[in-house]
Design a protein around this motif. Structure first.
Motif, mmCIF file in Angstrom:
data_model
loop_
_atom_site.group_PDB
_atom_site.id
_atom_site.type_symbol
_atom_site.label_atom_id
_atom_site.label_comp_id
_atom_site.label_asym_id
_atom_site.label_seq_id
_atom_site.Cartn_x
_atom_site.Cartn_y
_atom_site.Cartn_z
ATOM 1 N N PHE A 191 0.447 -11.697 -11.254
ATOM 2 C CA PHE A 191 0.004 -10.347 -10.926
ATOM 3 C C PHE A 191 1.040 -9.686 -10.024
ATOM 4 C CE2 PHE A 191 -1.666 -13.055 -7.580
ATOM 5 C CZ PHE A 191 -1.500 -12.320 -6.417
ATOM 6 N N GLU A 192 0.942 -8.379 -9.938
ATOM 7 C CA GLU A 192 1.856 -7.614 -9.092
ATOM 8 C C GLU A 192 1.053 -6.888 -8.026
ATOM 9 O OE1 GLU A 192 4.455 -3.646 -9.741
ATOM 10 O OE2 GLU A 192 5.169 -5.377 -10.909
ATOM 11 N N HIS A 193 1.582 -6.897 -6.808
ATOM 12 C CA HIS A 193 0.904 -6.205 -5.710
ATOM 13 C C HIS A 193 1.935 -5.472 -4.865
ATOM 14 C CE1 HIS A 193 -2.406 -5.389 -2.964
ATOM 15 N NE2 HIS A 193 -1.571 -5.639 -1.972
ATOM 16 N N MET A 194 1.568 -4.283 -4.407
ATOM 17 C CA MET A 194 2.434 -3.509 -3.530
ATOM 18 C C MET A 194 2.272 -4.037 -2.102
ATOM 19 S SD MET A 194 4.685 -1.091 -3.366
ATOM 20 C CE MET A 194 4.466 -0.209 -4.929
ATOM 21 N N CYS A 195 3.238 -4.809 -1.655
ATOM 22 C CA CYS A 195 3.152 -5.455 -0.350
ATOM 23 C C CYS A 195 3.738 -4.547 0.732
ATOM 24 C CB CYS A 195 3.907 -6.782 -0.361
ATOM 25 S SG CYS A 195 3.107 -8.057 -1.357
ATOM 26 N N VAL A 196 3.018 -4.464 1.828
ATOM 27 C CA VAL A 196 3.459 -3.677 2.978
ATOM 28 C C VAL A 196 3.619 -4.610 4.166
ATOM 29 C CG1 VAL A 196 2.361 -1.571 2.126
ATOM 30 C CG2 VAL A 196 1.068 -3.126 3.595
ATOM 31 N N ALA A 197 4.036 -4.065 5.287
ATOM 32 C CA ALA A 197 4.288 -4.877 6.473
ATOM 33 C C ALA A 197 3.059 -5.688 6.852
ATOM 34 C CB ALA A 197 4.709 -3.985 7.631
ATOM 35 N N GLY A 198 3.294 -6.909 7.270
ATOM 36 C CA GLY A 198 2.204 -7.792 7.654
ATOM 37 C C GLY A 198 2.354 -9.144 6.995
ATOM 38 N N PRO A 217 11.222 -7.097 6.061
ATOM 39 C CA PRO A 217 12.083 -5.999 5.602
ATOM 40 C C PRO A 217 13.521 -6.429 5.345
ATOM 41 C CG PRO A 217 10.712 -5.283 7.432
ATOM 42 C CD PRO A 217 10.535 -6.768 7.328
ATOM 43 N N GLN A 218 13.941 -7.548 5.931
ATOM 44 C CA GLN A 218 15.306 -8.029 5.734
ATOM 45 C C GLN A 218 15.438 -8.922 4.502
ATOM 46 O OE1 GLN A 218 17.591 -6.733 7.800
ATOM 47 N NE2 GLN A 218 15.866 -5.668 8.769
ATOM 48 N N HIS A 219 14.327 -9.150 3.820
ATOM 49 C CA HIS A 219 14.342 -10.076 2.685
ATOM 50 C C HIS A 219 14.354 -9.284 1.383
ATOM 51 C CE1 HIS A 219 14.028 -14.390 1.901
ATOM 52 N NE2 HIS A 219 13.381 -14.075 0.795
ATOM 53 N N ALA A 220 15.174 -9.721 0.424
ATOM 54 C CA ALA A 220 15.343 -8.968 -0.823
ATOM 55 C C ALA A 220 14.507 -9.510 -1.979
ATOM 56 C CB ALA A 220 16.821 -8.963 -1.224
ATOM 57 N N GLU A 221 13.961 -10.712 -1.850
ATOM 58 C CA GLU A 221 13.224 -11.333 -2.955
ATOM 59 C C GLU A 221 11.902 -10.604 -3.198
ATOM 60 O OE1 GLU A 221 12.571 -13.237 -6.070
ATOM 61 O OE2 GLU A 221 14.283 -14.010 -4.928
ATOM 62 N N HIS A 222 11.565 -10.393 -4.489
ATOM 63 C CA HIS A 222 10.311 -9.721 -4.825
ATOM 64 C C HIS A 222 9.507 -10.485 -5.879
ATOM 65 C CE1 HIS A 222 12.171 -6.337 -2.679
ATOM 66 N NE2 HIS A 222 10.942 -5.878 -2.543
ATOM 67 N N THR A 223 9.865 -11.742 -6.105
ATOM 68 C CA THR A 223 9.099 -12.602 -7.004
ATOM 69 C C THR A 223 8.893 -13.945 -6.322
ATOM 70 O OG1 THR A 223 10.028 -11.551 -8.975
ATOM 71 C CG2 THR A 223 9.013 -13.707 -9.266
ATOM 72 N N VAL A 224 7.653 -14.419 -6.301
ATOM 73 C CA VAL A 224 7.355 -15.713 -5.682
ATOM 74 C C VAL A 224 6.476 -16.527 -6.620
ATOM 75 C CG1 VAL A 224 7.595 -15.005 -3.274
ATOM 76 C CG2 VAL A 224 5.409 -14.690 -4.441
ATOM 77 N N HIS A 225 6.526 -17.833 -6.430
ATOM 78 C CA HIS A 225 5.762 -18.758 -7.270
ATOM 79 C C HIS A 225 5.033 -19.744 -6.364
ATOM 80 C CE1 HIS A 225 5.184 -21.038 -11.150
ATOM 81 N NE2 HIS A 225 4.878 -21.962 -10.264
ATOM 82 N N PHE A 226 3.729 -19.897 -6.606
ATOM 83 C CA PHE A 226 2.926 -20.868 -5.869
ATOM 84 C C PHE A 226 2.276 -21.830 -6.856
ATOM 85 C CE2 PHE A 226 2.993 -17.286 -2.903
ATOM 86 C CZ PHE A 226 3.234 -17.916 -1.692
ATOM 87 N N GLY A 243 7.319 -3.748 -0.826
ATOM 88 C CA GLY A 243 7.373 -3.087 -2.121
ATOM 89 C C GLY A 243 6.614 -3.879 -3.167
ATOM 90 N N PRO A 244 6.810 -3.575 -4.450
ATOM 91 C CA PRO A 244 6.095 -4.307 -5.507
ATOM 92 C C PRO A 244 6.574 -5.754 -5.591
ATOM 93 C CG PRO A 244 7.715 -2.801 -6.455
ATOM 94 C CD PRO A 244 7.673 -2.508 -4.988
ATOM 95 N N VAL A 245 5.628 -6.677 -5.496
ATOM 96 C CA VAL A 245 5.946 -8.110 -5.518
ATOM 97 C C VAL A 245 5.198 -8.763 -6.674
ATOM 98 C CG1 VAL A 245 5.737 -10.298 -4.273
ATOM 99 C CG2 VAL A 245 6.390 -8.215 -3.041
ATOM 100 N N ILE A 246 5.910 -9.557 -7.455
ATOM 101 C CA ILE A 246 5.297 -10.327 -8.535
ATOM 102 C C ILE A 246 4.951 -11.711 -7.988
ATOM 103 C CG2 ILE A 246 5.661 -11.402 -10.787
ATOM 104 C CD1 ILE A 246 7.531 -9.065 -11.458
ATOM 105 N N VAL A 247 3.684 -12.073 -8.109
ATOM 106 C CA VAL A 247 3.203 -13.370 -7.639
ATOM 107 C C VAL A 247 2.780 -14.187 -8.857
ATOM 108 C CG1 VAL A 247 1.536 -14.589 -6.200
ATOM 109 C CG2 VAL A 247 2.414 -12.353 -5.471
ATOM 110 N N ARG A 248 3.389 -15.349 -9.025
ATOM 111 C CA ARG A 248 3.005 -16.269 -10.095
ATOM 112 C C ARG A 248 2.275 -17.451 -9.473
ATOM 113 N NH1 ARG A 248 8.538 -15.412 -12.027
ATOM 114 N NH2 ARG A 248 8.489 -13.855 -13.704
ATOM 115 N N VAL A 249 1.103 -17.733 -10.007
ATOM 116 C CA VAL A 249 0.273 -18.827 -9.503
ATOM 117 C C VAL A 249 0.065 -19.825 -10.631
ATOM 118 C CG1 VAL A 249 -1.927 -19.459 -8.468
ATOM 119 C CG2 VAL A 249 -0.886 -17.259 -7.896
ATOM 120 N N HIS A 250 0.537 -21.045 -10.430
ATOM 121 C CA HIS A 250 0.410 -22.100 -11.438
ATOM 122 C C HIS A 250 -0.676 -23.074 -10.999
ATOM 123 C CE1 HIS A 250 2.598 -25.240 -14.194
ATOM 124 N NE2 HIS A 250 1.326 -25.067 -14.500
#
Length: 277
Positions: A191-198, A217-226, A243-250
């Motif tokens: 799924f994709e979620h618009m991530c903000v500070a926190g 804010p210093q990190h450029a990655e926008h895709t994560v896998h758990f 910003g928009p982050v793609i989260v993959r959950v296996h």
């Protein structure tokens, strides 16, 4: 076996309940009226009251002594009416911060990702013992991930009811869950979620397990896998940029899992003693 329909999703096995109430009477020596009252409680109480139930809360409900209620719940567990479980609680927000398991697996410290504090694990202070009705006696929605509505149930799954929360804390908790999904066994959900500070948490509330997703804010990655394992989410911590982050959950287990995305904004405090603003 006969069953009594309580709701479209809830069943009571009268045969099992009656036989186990008889066993409870034989092994406990408790008053028959007390046991009959307990049987009515098992039949008619809302699902929430039969999930991680407290004998002390039950004692207040029916007007009996704490010691008598504890004995009743322990004997009812021995008779197969209740099941025993435990968890380590955060001393600040009362969230469960460990996976269920044997007492020998307890560590001396536990960390709460919501409050971002480390606390000592003291059995008498922040290890909660609770009881849930056995599914062979009565089916409640908390027995199966497929019948859980995380938007409705996540607070009950994630937090203990043994501590009274202030209205200030409750209002903040209601805002934390931002997304949820069912992830089938051995499947990948994206799924994709618009991530903000926190800070965000990928949470498995029924397992008391979560992993942190920090927005940097210093990190450029926008895709994560758990990965979802038995009672764990790994890795325990990852970072993404805003910003928009793609989260993959296996889901690497053989069972369906319900997963929540919890947002802990920088401005939120779950300290019950914090002043309201």
């Amino acid at each position: 076996m006969t069953t009594q329909l309580m709701s479209p999703m809830l069943l009571v096995s009268e045969q099992h309940l009656a036989s186990r109430l008889d066993a409870l009477a034989q092994v406990s020596g408790l008053d028959s009226a007390l046991i009959a009252q307990f049987g009515d409680f098992i039949r008619t109480a809302p699902d929430e009251d039969l999930f991680r139930a407290s004998p002390y809360r039950y004692a207040q409900r029916v007007g009996i002594g704490d010691r008598q209620a504890v004995d009743l719940f322990l004997y009812a567990t021995h008779a197969g009416i209740l099941e025993f479980n435990w968890g380590v609680l955060c001393p600040r927000c009362a969230a469960f911060i460990t996976s269920p398991g044997g007492l020998r697996s307890l560590h001396t410290h536990a960390y709460c990702d919501l409050c971002q504090i480390d606390s000592d694990v003291v059995i008498d202070d922040n290890v909660e013992v609770a009881f849930t009705v056995a599914p062979s006696v009565r089916t409640i929605r908390f027995h199966s991930p497929s019948t859980i509505n995380l938007k409705r149930d996540w607070r009950r799954l994630f937090f203990s009811t043994s501590q009274t929360m202030t209205p200030f804390v409750l209002r903040q908790i209601e805002q934390l869950l931002v997304a949820d999904a069912f992830v089938p066994a051995n499947a990948i959900y994206q799924f994709e979620h618009m991530c903000v500070a926190g800070q965000y948490l990928i949470a498995l509330p029924q397992h008391h397990a979560q992993a942190a997703l920090e927005v940097d804010p210093q990190h450029a990655e926008h895709t994560v896998h758990f990965d979802l394992l038995d009672g764990a989410v790994v890795p325990a911590r990852q970072r993404v940029g805003p910003g928009p982050v793609i989260v993959r959950v296996h889901n690497r287990t053989d069972t369906l899992n319900v997963v929540g995305l919890i947002h802990r904004p920088l401005a939120v405090t779950l300290d019950p003693d914090a002043p309201e603003s």
